[in-house]
Design a protein around this motif. Sequence first.
Motif, PDB file in Angstrom:
ATOM      1  N   GLY A 117       0.790  -1.234   0.000  1.00 58.70           N
ATOM      2  CA  GLY A 117       0.000   0.000   0.000  1.00 58.70           C
ATOM      3  C   GLY A 117       0.811   1.267   0.000  1.00 58.70           C
ATOM      4  N   GLY A 118       2.125   1.148  -0.158  1.00 53.66           N
ATOM      5  CA  GLY A 118       2.978   2.332  -0.187  1.00 53.66           C
ATOM      6  C   GLY A 118       2.933   3.025  -1.534  1.00 53.66           C
ATOM      7  N   SER A 119       3.306   4.293  -1.547  1.00 51.78           N
ATOM      8  CA  SER A 119       3.269   5.083  -2.775  1.00 51.78           C
ATOM      9  C   SER A 119       4.509   4.815  -3.621  1.00 51.78           C
ATOM     10  CB  SER A 119       3.204   6.578  -2.432  1.00 51.78           C
ATOM     11  OG  SER A 119       4.402   6.973  -1.773  1.00 51.78           O
ATOM     12  N   TYR A 120       4.457   5.279  -4.860  1.00 53.92           N
ATOM     13  CA  TYR A 120       5.634   5.186  -5.710  1.00 53.92           C
ATOM     14  C   TYR A 120       6.788   6.015  -5.136  1.00 53.92           C
ATOM     15  CZ  TYR A 120       3.234   2.720  -9.484  1.00 53.92           C
ATOM     16  OH  TYR A 120       2.574   1.787 -10.233  1.00 53.92           O
TER      17      TYR A 120
ATOM     18  N   ALA B 264       8.470  -7.529   8.442  1.00 54.35           N
ATOM     19  CA  ALA B 264       7.940  -6.405   9.233  1.00 54.35           C
ATOM     20  C   ALA B 264       7.003  -5.529   8.408  1.00 54.35           C
ATOM     21  CB  ALA B 264       9.083  -5.568   9.792  1.00 54.35           C
ATOM     22  N   GLY B 265       7.170  -5.535   7.089  1.00 53.03           N
ATOM     23  CA  GLY B 265       6.316  -4.701   6.252  1.00 53.03           C
ATOM     24  C   GLY B 265       6.623  -3.227   6.421  1.00 53.03           C
ATOM     25  N   LEU B 266       5.653  -2.396   6.140  1.00 52.52           N
ATOM     26  CA  LEU B 266       5.828  -0.942   6.196  1.00 52.52           C
ATOM     27  C   LEU B 266       5.123  -0.325   7.393  1.00 52.52           C
ATOM     28  CD1 LEU B 266       5.293  -0.087   2.411  1.00 52.52           C
ATOM     29  CD2 LEU B 266       7.431  -0.595   3.607  1.00 52.52           C
ATOM     30  N   GLY B 267       4.822  -1.151   8.400  1.00 51.89           N
ATOM     31  CA  GLY B 267       4.154  -0.626   9.579  1.00 51.89           C
ATOM     32  C   GLY B 267       4.968   0.429  10.293  1.00 51.89           C
ATOM     33  N   SER B 268       6.289   0.276  10.266  1.00 49.62           N
ATOM     34  CA  SER B 268       7.198   1.254  10.859  1.00 49.62           C
ATOM     35  C   SER B 268       8.211   1.646   9.792  1.00 49.62           C
ATOM     36  CB  SER B 268       7.917   0.661  12.072  1.00 49.62           C
ATOM     37  OG  SER B 268       8.943   1.527  12.516  1.00 49.62           O
ATOM     38  N   LEU B 269       8.117   2.866   9.303  1.00 52.23           N
ATOM     39  CA  LEU B 269       9.019   3.300   8.245  1.00 52.23           C
ATOM     40  C   LEU B 269      10.483   3.333   8.682  1.00 52.23           C
ATOM     41  CD1 LEU B 269       7.031   6.056   6.307  1.00 52.23           C
ATOM     42  CD2 LEU B 269       7.428   3.674   5.705  1.00 52.23           C
ATOM     43  N   PRO B 270      10.793   3.762   9.927  1.00 50.77           N
ATOM     44  CA  PRO B 270      12.200   3.701  10.349  1.00 50.77           C
ATOM     45  C   PRO B 270      12.770   2.287  10.269  1.00 50.77           C
ATOM     46  CG  PRO B 270      10.979   5.115  11.838  1.00 50.77           C
ATOM     47  CD  PRO B 270       9.974   4.462  10.942  1.00 50.77           C
ATOM     48  N   VAL B 271      11.955   1.288  10.636  1.00 54.86           N
ATOM     49  CA  VAL B 271      12.410  -0.098  10.547  1.00 54.86           C
ATOM     50  C   VAL B 271      12.626  -0.492   9.089  1.00 54.86           C
ATOM     51  CG1 VAL B 271      11.746  -2.507  10.936  1.00 54.86           C
ATOM     52  CG2 VAL B 271      11.356  -0.802  12.720  1.00 54.86           C
ATOM     53  N   ALA B 272      11.719  -0.069   8.210  1.00 56.48           N
ATOM     54  CA  ALA B 272      11.847  -0.398   6.793  1.00 56.48           C
ATOM     55  C   ALA B 272      13.110   0.207   6.199  1.00 56.48           C
ATOM     56  CB  ALA B 272      10.619   0.096   6.029  1.00 56.48           C
ATOM     57  N   TYR B 273      13.364   1.469   6.521  1.00 55.98           N
ATOM     58  CA  TYR B 273      14.582   2.111   6.016  1.00 55.98           C
ATOM     59  C   TYR B 273      15.829   1.453   6.590  1.00 55.98           C
ATOM     60  CZ  TYR B 273      12.345   5.994   3.540  1.00 55.98           C
ATOM     61  OH  TYR B 273      11.629   6.755   2.634  1.00 55.98           O
ATOM     62  N   ALA B 274      15.797   1.131   7.892  1.00 55.76           N
ATOM     63  CA  ALA B 274      16.946   0.471   8.507  1.00 55.76           C
ATOM     64  C   ALA B 274      17.206  -0.883   7.854  1.00 55.76           C
ATOM     65  CB  ALA B 274      16.713   0.300  10.013  1.00 55.76           C
TER      66      ALA B 274
END
Length: 419
Positions: A43-46, A97-107
Amino acid sequence: MAAGYLDILRARHAARLLAGTLVGRLPNGTAHIAIVLFTRAEGGSYTLAGALAAAYGLATAVGQPLLGRAVDLHGQPRVQLPAAFLSALGMAALALAGLGSLPVAYAAVVVAGVFTPPLEGGLRALWPTVLGGEDRVHRAYAMDAVAQEVMFTVGPLLVTVLVSLWSPAAALLVINAIGVLGALSVVLSEPSRTWRSAPREAHWLGALRSPGLLALLSAFFFVGLALGSITVAGVSYADDHGRESVYGWLMAALGLGALIGGVLYGARQWTGTPERRLRGIVALLALCYLPLTLTPGVAAMTALSALAGVFLAPAIACSFIVVDRHAPRGTVTEAFSWLVTTFGVGAAAGTAVAGPAAELGGTAWSFAVAGAGGVAALLVLLATGRVLAAPGRTPAVVAGSENDRNGAAEPGFSSGHKA
């Protein structure tokens, strides 16, 4: 022609090392498309997908030379395999983890990028030990460049198949698990286990203290910029013609041209210095990029794209030889990794510049970025010709080089080195 490549693949360990390296690099070669597909499925944007892919790319650019230096200092198995596991764990964390936490996704993507194992540079450091003769090593460099084109064609297809069969998250997990297996195959091989870099002079700049290497990296930043801009310009061209499939045709033609060019380049024994040969190849590369600005009909544009790719693999293969001639003693893996990084950063810059160019002046302007990149690369090589004409040491592509800890030289080749 085929006999020369078969001769290389028949050499002990050669086929295993080439296949293992390509499989091990699969996560890196497919990461951007896998990240984009996963982000969109979540569900994230481009915009977010592009940002995560860019974070991964920048992290890889930082990690490659650092890990390459570590390989030169500590050997391949002690660096490549742990790095492959950590990179895979980073992608697994993103998938789970998915995109529930963006800091985790970036890390997660940063970890995956930083610890991408420098298998590409490692393979080129191993070729002299495995193949021995200078001509065979040069042909292996060309075969390596061709194999990359195949990987970058097949890899995205594999990702899309996995996504269709299971899910984008499963694709991330499977691709990275395969990558670990590839790295494992390489580091368990005898050449990788026994390889040792030559003693190196302690210097904080490492491989970058070589003026010739810096000149080459500067030129290949612009080659990368040209290639990166074509990927964006191709999208703009496809939009102009109202068919998404056009983009696929253009990219396939570009890859086919590079494949043909690499095969033909490696099949021939070349005379003269590789630095002079590289200038000629890059001149032809730039010349073939310029007609893309004409943006003719689809059939003609596809043919021009194939022509634009013909000199790409030869340029990359020849650059490997030049890197080997200019890398300071004991820094060969790091030097090759810097080439990978610089090319990648240039490609990222090309995509960043071509987008605004397309918006301001249309598709022709975005293709003009590719032509400008090719011309800039040639100008750098011409301006630094005197620096490139003086290699810093005896190249490692001779048997008995820094890649052979036993120092057994093949008759007719020097095994000495100069710092």
